[in-house]
Scaffold this motif. Sequence first.
Motif, PDB file in Angstrom:
ATOM      1  N   ALA A  50      65.338 100.418  40.434  1.00  0.00           N
ATOM      2  CA  ALA A  50      64.910  99.183  41.108  1.00  0.00           C
ATOM      3  C   ALA A  50      65.561  97.970  40.451  1.00  0.00           C
TER       4      ALA A  50
ATOM      5  N   PRO B 241      62.510  92.877  39.463  1.00  0.00           N
ATOM      6  CA  PRO B 241      62.760  93.136  40.893  1.00  0.00           C
ATOM      7  C   PRO B 241      61.544  92.779  41.735  1.00  0.00           C
ATOM      8  N   ARG B 242      61.779  92.108  42.820  1.00  0.00           N
ATOM      9  CA  ARG B 242      60.709  91.819  43.773  1.00  0.00           C
ATOM     10  C   ARG B 242      60.662  92.959  44.782  1.00  0.00           C
ATOM     11  N   ALA B 243      60.261  94.139  44.295  1.00  0.00           N
ATOM     12  CA  ALA B 243      60.279  95.357  45.101  1.00  0.00           C
ATOM     13  C   ALA B 243      58.931  96.051  44.993  1.00  0.00           C
TER      14      ALA B 243
ATOM     15  N   GLU C 144      69.327  97.907  41.294  1.00  0.00           N
ATOM     16  CA  GLU C 144      69.518  97.500  42.692  1.00  0.00           C
ATOM     17  C   GLU C 144      69.334  95.995  42.846  1.00  0.00           C
ATOM     18  N   ASP C 145      68.360  95.449  42.150  1.00  0.00           N
ATOM     19  CA  ASP C 145      68.104  94.007  42.213  1.00  0.00           C
ATOM     20  C   ASP C 145      69.289  93.224  41.651  1.00  0.00           C
TER      21      ASP C 145
END
Length: 516
Positions: free
Chosen positions: A346, A238-240, A349-350
């Motif tokens: 996360a 994830p890019r979070a 969600e991604d």
Amino acid sequence: MHPELIDRLRADLDAVGYRVEAVASLLGAPAEAARQRGVFAPARRALRERGASSLATLARLFLLGETAGGAEVDAALPALGAAGALELGLLERSGSGAHRAAMSLNPVAVADSRVEQPPHWWILSDLDDQLRGGPARPDHVMGVGGATRSLIAQAPPRDAAVCLDLGTGCGIVAMHLALRGRVIATDVSERALVFARANARLNGVGSRIEFRRGDLFEPVAGESFDLILSNPPFVITPRAAGVPVYEYRDGGMTGDALAERVVREGPELLAEGGVLLCLANWEAPWGGNGLQRVRGWIEEAAIAAGPLDAWAIERDRVDPAQYAETWARDGGARPGSPEFERLIDAWLEDFAARRIVSIGLGAIRVRRPGGAGTRETVVHAEQATGGYGAEAAGSRLAAAFDAGIAAERMSGDEILSIRWLVSDAVVEEREHAPGEEAPRSISLVIDRPIARRVVADPLLAAAVGACDGELALGQIADALATLLEVDVAAASEALVSGARELAWLGMIAPAGRLVR
């Protein structure tokens, strides 16, 4: 790392005999197996019973995470000494003043079809999970894991004048490529390159490998290679905010974009006859197919590189929750902790944002055939979850690739005109009910290069049994059609289809010349 200190370390390790088989003999097979699972108590008991030795000191320091006094280190590593080990960064002082490992130093042997016996290496890396005692640093450099071993085992064994190791990490793949030819090894991480250079020198292959820093193919733009191997940082992350980024596994892109770039850009750097082999993960969106996406990457690569031969093998397919759990654990988070739950959320969600329902894990092999004549790109994409055969996987995979591509490129008449040979690894299994003469089912089974089982009808089973290189497949079809009282054209068509399938499985291959 200072070259002179590396040379001293090499001399000491050689003198001690710090090798896989020596460690296994010292600890005993059960204790060594437990150690590799991260359970150290049996190995510690074994060392207490064996008494002191230089090999035992190295095992305690680098394999079991124990401490040693300066005199012990000097005795085990007389050329390097405790002072040199501290200067090299190999050891550090604990709070009590004793010496402990600051790096992993593992004896390693990895199966490679290039050589009859797995070559011996010493590999420096950051501390392994069992020894580190906490999360990895973002620029952590891994040692030799299962994925890397799989890549090396699958590698074509042939000579390769110029090779590329894309994303070299600790350098083990580059060292195996050095058994084949000259090597360029790249990585975006300067820290990884420091370890890779040290390992190449430690193992006496530094003169055969050139190391370059840069992102993906940027350091080798405009060059060409006979063999490209890559275990890139393909983990879908994830890019979070708050999600740890580890350079060894995370390429900094969304979804499977890094794997896509490797597959789309790599073939253009292949010389004629050159092969790209990479490991990858790929996403399957709702209503889509992950392997079909990989096929699309290869077909797009062919626009720039010209016609390609390719084989994509999906070894496993996992759902988003399984994938998230694997990589949350890999970073050190543990189930039940708030950090673990936050990371899982996360990842989910991604994946949900792109409507991803599964992730494929596997290997992609691409060849740039070259040569005269008009060709079309051939892509064979399949799921194959059977185990790899222990014997010469790379050689057998290369042979199956050659046979499969050859069969795909032949017309039906050409397949029938060829003499085919059945592999000596093929076994025929028949299931009978008591008292019944005819079998309920017939299966063709092979355990290499990948374990496979194919349900066969009497026609196909008999034809495979007759593939001894003496008769063309068309001649076999004619004879069996008469024997089984079936239409010759129908028998021939069925055997052409069967030959194409079995060639990819490594069960049959062309014996040689066409029968006119």
